[in-house]
Enzyme design. Sequence first.
Site, PDB file in Angstrom:
ATOM      1  N   GLU A 161       0.836  -1.197   0.000  1.00 22.23           N
ATOM      2  CA  GLU A 161       0.000   0.000   0.000  1.00 22.23           C
ATOM      3  C   GLU A 161       0.876   1.255   0.000  1.00 22.23           C
ATOM      4  OE1 GLU A 161      -3.600   1.725   2.898  1.00 22.23           O
ATOM      5  OE2 GLU A 161      -2.350   0.028   3.519  1.00 22.23           O
ATOM      6  N   LYS A 217      -9.070   2.680  -2.155  1.00 24.26           N
ATOM      7  CA  LYS A 217      -9.383   1.961  -0.919  1.00 24.26           C
ATOM      8  C   LYS A 217     -10.795   2.314  -0.453  1.00 24.26           C
ATOM      9  CE  LYS A 217      -7.121   1.032   3.557  1.00 24.26           C
ATOM     10  NZ  LYS A 217      -5.895   1.358   4.336  1.00 24.26           N
ATOM     11  N   CYS A 268      -5.531  -3.382   2.116  1.00 22.92           N
ATOM     12  CA  CYS A 268      -5.276  -3.476   3.553  1.00 22.92           C
ATOM     13  C   CYS A 268      -6.543  -3.584   4.392  1.00 22.92           C
ATOM     14  CB  CYS A 268      -4.411  -2.304   4.001  1.00 22.92           C
ATOM     15  SG  CYS A 268      -3.611  -2.611   5.610  1.00 22.92           S
TER      16      CYS A 268
END
Length: 284
Positions: free
Chosen positions: A46, A115, A170
């Site tokens: 990330e 994200k 994540c």
Amino acid sequence: MRYGFIKAAAATPEIRVADCSYNAGQTVKLMREAAEKGVKLLVFPELCITGYTCSDLFLQRRLLDGALTALRTVMEASRKLSLLTVAGLPLTVEDKLYNCAAVIFQGEILGVVPKTNLPNYNEFYEKRHFVPAPAENTVCRLFGKEVPFGSKLLFCCDTLSELKVAVEICEDLWSPIPPSNYHALAGATIIANPSASNETVTKSDYRRQLVTGQSARLVCGYVYADAGEGESSTDLVFGGHNLIAENGSLLAERRFATGLTVSEIDVDRLAYERRRMTTFPAGG
């Protein structure tokens, strides 16, 4: 890719926080090493192009411009490499800043995945800088071209029809309903997760359980690439905990090291298992 297998790798480069040029160089170095090893899917951590721990520098135009320049460097390096690369960077779209993963293949950006779930508790404060992914896919403009942008993108292989890759980032995996649930229902057989998951007591055990459990639940391959050396330790410590799983089995794992974690995922077997399991819904 032979007999339905694909060689995949999770990569943890050594980085310098906010040094986009250096980070691009380290990214390209591992891309070339992966290509030499026959890797066809390569996942980086990330925000690896800038570093995850840039804090309020994420709001500075100089850093964001540097990230775009570095992305172009990675794109150009990919032009002669036959592998799909997933790399993280901050990206401004419609005047809002997103925590993104760019999916790159042979000099082209196939899509950008923002994200969805932004952690804003304990040691995390991502909502200070980023906004979550929009509800529906749209497009963004990069280097003069319109590129698919959204959390519902599926990247399909022309030569192996069962190979369909999707991306979550994540915290997305740690949420009550991970985006990968919907990706698998749409047909994704491999989930790529660029991550910056820090080290706390027993967290590595839970992280391993999450990755293997999700791969079992979704009957998929799961490639998890974690941030490591070079990130700031002011608030967070990263161990580069890379994991590759297939249908509940842990194929490869590496911690406290930079470089590549490589294994082969049997996509043919995953497709067979989904056909066999009458409770697994048909792909959309």
